[in-house]
Design an enzyme around this catalytic site. Structure first.
Site, short mmCIF file in Angstrom:
data_model
loop_
_atom_site.label_atom_id
_atom_site.label_comp_id
_atom_site.label_asym_id
_atom_site.label_seq_id
_atom_site.Cartn_x
_atom_site.Cartn_y
_atom_site.Cartn_z
N ASP A 169 0.84 -1.20 0.00
CA ASP A 169 0.00 0.00 0.00
C ASP A 169 0.87 1.25 0.00
OD1 ASP A 169 -2.43 1.42 0.06
OD2 ASP A 169 -2.34 1.60 2.23
N ARG A 214 -10.77 9.88 -12.34
CA ARG A 214 -10.19 9.95 -11.00
C ARG A 214 -9.49 8.66 -10.59
NH1 ARG A 214 -14.45 10.71 -6.86
NH2 ARG A 214 -12.65 10.81 -5.46
N LYS A 215 -9.61 7.62 -11.40
CA LYS A 215 -9.08 6.31 -11.04
C LYS A 215 -7.67 6.09 -11.59
CE LYS A 215 -13.68 4.15 -11.01
NZ LYS A 215 -14.52 3.08 -11.62
#
Length: 250
Positions: A169, A214-215
């Site tokens: 992450d 936005r992805k």
């Protein structure tokens, strides 16, 4: 407070550390129920933040070898003997970032002084996450050299799956931020293939898959440094956000 700052500045003027032309910029900060005005003093009054991605005594031979491999590619020499930026860029890493809580509530000074990034909150070098990130803007790739410390144990002698997910992450999120500006993690799909032994050094290689509005879609592989062992495969989705989204709790 203003009187104390004034005395400090007069002392610096006498010592020659400030000139009379030096501007002291008032900065207004808001805390719960109060508005305070401070003065920005010269940067030499404050120690430079420590870059935790620089080598330390806990780094093993393989960690150092991979660090030097990518670090050498951050600056290259031209035919004329000139130095110029190489294909890779090292990213500094500090141990704190946030000053605001969800909802825009300004944290107290005590909480601010103690807040630390999760991956940089262990003071003992080598005990947990030892890592350094490099980014290649032209190839839209990011690589992390990670040495996993003894405090990350899950299965006996091996790294906890949650610690691996944390680093995935961290790396993919950093990469997405470089590509798209401020983002939040929307999805991490991790396939664990092979456990990572404690104390070993691995590579996390992040690549841009595509961007749609936005992805930002990122893929990431965790492998041994020679690429012969695949530890995890990941697909990640990040959503671009604004600062107002973050402070309002989305």
């Amino acid at each position: 407070m203003a009187w104390s700052v004034g005395r400090i500045c007069k002392g610096f003027l006498r010592l020659g550390l400030l000139s009379k032309q030096t501007q002291l910029i008032p900065v207004t900060s808001v805390s719960v129920g109060t508005v305070r005005t401070a003065v920005t003093l010269p940067s030499f009054l404050f120690p430079k933040p420590r870059d935790f991605s620089l080598p330390n005594s806990s780094w093993g031979l393989e960690m150092m070898r991979m660090y030097e491999h990518y670090n050498r590619q951050c600056e290259v020499e031209t035919e004329g003997g000139q130095k110029q930026e190489g294909p890779w860029q090292k990213l500094p890493s500090y141990n704190r970032l946030l000053k605001y809580a969800t909802g825009g509530v300004y944290l107290s000074e005590m909480i601010q002084s103690k807040a630390r990034l999760f991956t940089r909150n262990i003071r003992n070098p080598g005990a947990a996450f030892e890592y350094v990130l490099f980014v290649n803007s032209e190839e839209q790739k990011c690589v992390c050299v990670l040495q996993a410390g003894h405090l990350l144990e899950g299965p006996p002698g091996h790294v906890h799956g949650g610690a691996i997910a944390t680093m995935i992450d961290t790396v993919t999120g950093t990469h997405a931020t470089i590509l798209s500006g401020p983002v939040m993690t929307a999805n991490l799909n991790i396939n664990y293939r092979r456990p990572i032994p404690l104390g070993s050094t691995v590579l996390l290689e992040s690549s841009l898959e595509k961007k749609e509005g936005r992805k930002t879609f990122i893929t990431c592989r965790v492998t041994s440094t020679d690429g012969s062992k695949l530890h995890t495969e990941t697909s990640a989705l990040f959503l671009s956000i604004s600062a107002s989204h973050l402070l309002s709790g989305l």
